[in-house]
Design a protein around this motif. Structure first.
Motif, PDB file in Angstrom:
ATOM      1  N   MET A 119       0.832  -1.201   0.000  1.00 48.14           N
ATOM      2  CA  MET A 119       0.000   0.000   0.000  1.00 48.14           C
ATOM      3  C   MET A 119       0.870   1.257   0.000  1.00 48.14           C
ATOM      4  SD  MET A 119      -2.757   0.982   2.907  1.00 48.14           S
ATOM      5  CE  MET A 119      -4.003   2.209   2.648  1.00 48.14           C
ATOM      6  N   THR A 120       1.910   1.266   0.823  1.00 51.20           N
ATOM      7  CA  THR A 120       2.808   2.414   0.886  1.00 51.20           C
ATOM      8  C   THR A 120       3.506   2.617  -0.450  1.00 51.20           C
ATOM      9  OG1 THR A 120       3.167   2.006   3.253  1.00 51.20           O
ATOM     10  CG2 THR A 120       4.741   3.435   2.141  1.00 51.20           C
ATOM     11  N   ALA A 121       3.948   1.531  -1.081  1.00 51.59           N
ATOM     12  CA  ALA A 121       4.583   1.633  -2.398  1.00 51.59           C
ATOM     13  C   ALA A 121       3.607   2.169  -3.438  1.00 51.59           C
ATOM     14  CB  ALA A 121       5.127   0.274  -2.823  1.00 51.59           C
ATOM     15  N   ALA A 122       2.356   1.700  -3.389  1.00 51.94           N
ATOM     16  CA  ALA A 122       1.348   2.166  -4.335  1.00 51.94           C
ATOM     17  C   ALA A 122       1.085   3.662  -4.169  1.00 51.94           C
ATOM     18  CB  ALA A 122       0.053   1.379  -4.151  1.00 51.94           C
ATOM     19  N   LEU A 123       1.079   4.148  -2.922  1.00 52.96           N
ATOM     20  CA  LEU A 123       0.874   5.572  -2.680  1.00 52.96           C
ATOM     21  C   LEU A 123       2.078   6.393  -3.138  1.00 52.96           C
ATOM     22  CD1 LEU A 123      -0.839   5.314   0.817  1.00 52.96           C
ATOM     23  CD2 LEU A 123      -1.915   6.127  -1.285  1.00 52.96           C
ATOM     24  N   CYS A 124       3.287   5.853  -2.951  1.00 49.85           N
ATOM     25  CA  CYS A 124       4.483   6.541  -3.456  1.00 49.85           C
ATOM     26  C   CYS A 124       4.406   6.695  -4.973  1.00 49.85           C
ATOM     27  CB  CYS A 124       5.739   5.774  -3.066  1.00 49.85           C
ATOM     28  SG  CYS A 124       6.231   5.914  -1.332  1.00 49.85           S
ATOM     29  N   LYS A 125       3.989   5.630  -5.653  1.00 55.46           N
ATOM     30  CA  LYS A 125       3.855   5.687  -7.108  1.00 55.46           C
ATOM     31  C   LYS A 125       2.782   6.693  -7.517  1.00 55.46           C
ATOM     32  CE  LYS A 125       5.211   0.837  -7.829  1.00 55.46           C
ATOM     33  NZ  LYS A 125       4.723  -0.514  -8.238  1.00 55.46           N
TER      34      LYS A 125
END
Length: 322
Positions: A119-125
């Protein structure tokens, strides 16, 4: 949502508000003992009722909640700032991870760990954020009363837990959590925008509709919410007093209901925030080096950094070009 559903949801979601940081929290209570496997809505409703009726907030504090089974639930409208870290909610997305992740309490299971990292990676993207400790922050790093960032040295909550991915310190985040996020990103650095940003503006209307073209004769778009007051928008084009706020779609807002703001980065190690434009006003918080803020007004070498009375000395700011 499952994590795969969330990744698809967030990648396709149209968001006007500029996001600069991702906050990590734990709920503390409710915790694992309260989760029955099928009571997600009941627990979320209880948190919302507490935030609204006890804390007096407009809505549940967080934008998203992760659960022990790896599922994710939406909360506050993402066009609104969260209510999670005093003085640091503007331009943030807040994640509450259900559980008590202090040492000796809940042991986070692998399903929830995977969901939080992905989820954190998806938000960074989504928001083009670097995966570092300026962009991904823990509640523990901020003073409870003032919101000053002190990295957990005084008057701090343990949130997101003293055993959250090995610990709640800055070094724990750098050494344990961030490498997991990095492994899902193509690079540690954000990608340059293909369409340059013309300027940033702040919304002054209570709620500002987004239209399919530059004029009131165009329909309101159906795939995104209006932008709320105080939201910072990126502007990619201008026409007849209208502002294009998407780099990939014909999404426009009326410029009359916005004010130009300036994007800056703090250059001092610690920068005091005061309630007015001089040293005679009381200190109310502090910012750390590298933190990004937006200037809404300037008076005699002082800059206002929010719609409220929060002022900093201009000489300790570097102005960004995008």
């Amino acid at each position: 949502m499952s994590i795969s559903e969330f990744e698809n949801y967030i990648s396709n979601l149209r968001i006007g508000r500029t996001v600069l940081t991702i906050q990590q929290h734990h709920t503390y209570s409710p915790s694992y003992i309260h989760f029955k496997g099928n009571n997600h809505f009941e627990l979320q409703k209880g948190m919302k009722e507490y935030h609204v009726n006890h804390n007096g907030w407009m809505d549940i504090g967080q934008h998203f909640t992760t659960f022990p089974d790896g599922t994710i639930m939406t909360g506050r409208n993402i066009e609104n700032s969260p209510a999670c870290i005093v003085g640091n909610n503007a331009n943030s997305v807040c994640i509450e991870n259900l559980g008590n992740f202090d040492k000796g309490a809940d042991e986070m299971n692998q399903l929830q760990k995977d969901a939080i990292v992905k989820m954190t990676a998806a938000l960074c993207k989504k928001f083009n954020l670097a995966a570092n400790t300026d962009k991904i922050v823990y509640h523990h790093w901020f003073d409870l009363s003032s919101g000053a960032r002190n990295n957990g040295t005084k008057n701090n909550k343990s949130c997101p837990g003293t055993n959250f991915f090995g610990g709640n310190k800055v070094e724990d985040c750098k050494n344990i959590f961030l490498p997991l996020v990095h492994s899902l990103l193509n690079t540690d650095s954000p990608n340059p925008l293909t369409v340059p940003i013309v300027k940033y503006v702040s919304v002054t209307a209570n709620s500002l509709n987004v239209r399919e073209g530059a004029g009131n004769n165009f329909s309101i778009v159906s795939d995104r919410n209006p932008v709320e007051q105080g939201g910072i928008l990126r502007v990619f084009g201008e026409k007849d007093g209208w502002l294009k706020i998407s780099s990939s779609a014909e999404h426009w807002v009326y410029g009359r209901f916005t004010n130009i703001v300036k994007h800056v980065i703090v250059s001092a190690d610690v920068l005091n925030v005061r309630t007015g434009p001089s040293k005679d006003f009381p200190k109310t918080a502090s910012l750390h080096k590298g933190q990004e803020v937006f200037i809404t007004d300037e008076i005699n070498g002082w800059c206002k950094i929010s719609m409220e009375d929060r002022w900093v000395k201009m000489s300790y700011l570097d102005f960004k070009t995008n």
